[in-house]
Write a protein that holds these residues in place. Structure first.
Motif, PDB file in Angstrom:
ATOM      1  N   ALA A   8       0.753  -1.292  -0.137  1.00 22.20           N
ATOM      2  CA  ALA A   8      -0.007   0.033   0.037  1.00 22.20           C
ATOM      3  C   ALA A   8       0.849   1.241   0.003  1.00 22.20           C
ATOM      4  N   LEU A  12       0.880   4.048  -2.944  1.00 25.75           N
ATOM      5  CA  LEU A  12       0.709   5.350  -2.693  1.00 25.75           C
ATOM      6  C   LEU A  12       1.749   6.366  -3.118  1.00 25.75           C
ATOM      7  N   VAL A  16       1.214   9.216  -5.777  1.00 27.65           N
ATOM      8  CA  VAL A  16       1.498  10.701  -5.807  1.00 27.65           C
ATOM      9  C   VAL A  16       2.284  11.205  -6.633  1.00 27.65           C
ATOM     10  N   CYS A 215      -3.041   3.887  -8.818  1.00 27.05           N
ATOM     11  CA  CYS A 215      -2.355   3.457  -7.799  1.00 27.05           C
ATOM     12  C   CYS A 215      -2.757   3.914  -6.290  1.00 27.05           C
ATOM     13  N   VAL A 216      -3.302   5.182  -6.155  1.00 25.28           N
ATOM     14  CA  VAL A 216      -3.821   5.602  -4.942  1.00 25.28           C
ATOM     15  C   VAL A 216      -5.166   4.437  -4.490  1.00 25.28           C
ATOM     16  N   TRP A 217      -5.771   4.292  -5.756  1.00 24.70           N
ATOM     17  CA  TRP A 217      -7.011   3.408  -5.325  1.00 24.70           C
ATOM     18  C   TRP A 217      -6.650   2.122  -4.576  1.00 24.70           C
ATOM     19  N   ALA A 219      -3.814   1.501  -3.417  1.00 24.68           N
ATOM     20  CA  ALA A 219      -3.288   1.556  -2.077  1.00 24.68           C
ATOM     21  C   ALA A 219      -4.267   1.466  -1.092  1.00 24.68           C
ATOM     22  N   GLY A 220      -5.343   2.018  -1.169  1.00 23.71           N
ATOM     23  CA  GLY A 220      -6.413   2.036  -0.031  1.00 23.71           C
ATOM     24  C   GLY A 220      -6.899   0.579  -0.227  1.00 23.71           C
ATOM     25  N   THR A 223      -4.375  -1.317   1.784  1.00 24.38           N
ATOM     26  CA  THR A 223      -4.421  -0.977   3.285  1.00 24.38           C
ATOM     27  C   THR A 223      -5.750  -1.593   3.952  1.00 24.38           C
TER      28      THR A 223
END
Length: 229
Positions: A8, A12, A16, A215-217, A219-220, A223
């Protein structure tokens, strides 16, 4: 930190970085800059430059454009307009919002006189040469790229030297010229390789932005999996 959380964090950070791609993916002023090519043409008419647009009121269009033009046309035919002002009313020094009027193929200079409390508005004919001379720039006082274009036919200038791209109307030794931008291109500056086109750069930035969101999605999601372990 378990394996899911490590994944994650990696996703993240990558997301970013991709979302921040405009900071490093061909940023303006670092990888390239725009250059503009100006060309000069000798003319015997008054061109539609920005200066002429604001300083010359044109009332020669058909149909009639405005109520203001209706009174202007009447004054151009020799019929001044007289107004009786109230005792406490003055006339602003810049009463007219333009320097010249063009109607019926001729140029006029607006005039306002105050005799007692009677304000008289009228138009006085002026020659086309007078208007051209007043609205044109002196070549010696023009920017370098304008002088070069008149002397050589064309010139190239970088975007950093321009306040804005505009058309110039200049006079030199009794002749008048229009100097206007005809094309622009990006040229490499500090990175040493050819810069892609604007469309290619925008496509790369969009792809990086979409990848960053993905990628952020993810990572969530990793997590959440880490919390379940």
């Amino acid at each position: 930190m378990n394996r899911e959380n490590r994944r994650a964090v990696v996703l993240l950070v990558l997301g970013v970085a991709l979302l921040a791609n405009p900071l490093y993916l061909y940023p303006d002023g670092v990888s390239s800059e725009k250059t503009y090519t100006y060309e000069a043409s000798a003319v015997d008419y008054l061109p539609h430059t920005a200066d002429a647009f604001y300083r010359v009121k044109s009332c020669g269009w058909n149909p009639l454009q405005s109520a203001e033009c209706a009174s202007i046309i009447d004054m151009a035919r020799g019929d001044p307009v007289e107004l009786e002002l109230d005792p406490d009313r003055d006339v602003h020094p810049e009463f007219w919002s333009f320097d010249y009027v063009r109607t019926d193929g001729r140029y006029f200079e607006p005039n306002a006189t105050l005799d007692g409390r009677t304000l008289t508005l009228s138009l006085h004919p002026v020659s086309t040469e007078t208007v051209k001379r007043d609205l044109s720039e002196d070549l010696d006082e023009s920017p370098r790229y304008v002088r070069d274009a008149v002397r050589n036919g064309s010139s190239t200038v970088s975007g950093s030297e321009l306040y804005e791209t505009e058309t110039h109307y200049v006079e030199s030794e009794g002749r008048y010229y229009v100097v206007e931008p005809v094309e622009s291109e990006r040229v490499p500056t500090g990175w040493g390789w050819k810069t892609p086109s604007d469309a290619a750069i925008e496509a790369m930035r969009l792809a990086a932005w979409i990848g960053g969101v993905a990628c952020v999605w993810r990572a969530g999601e990793w997590t959440e999996r880490g919390r379940e372990q």
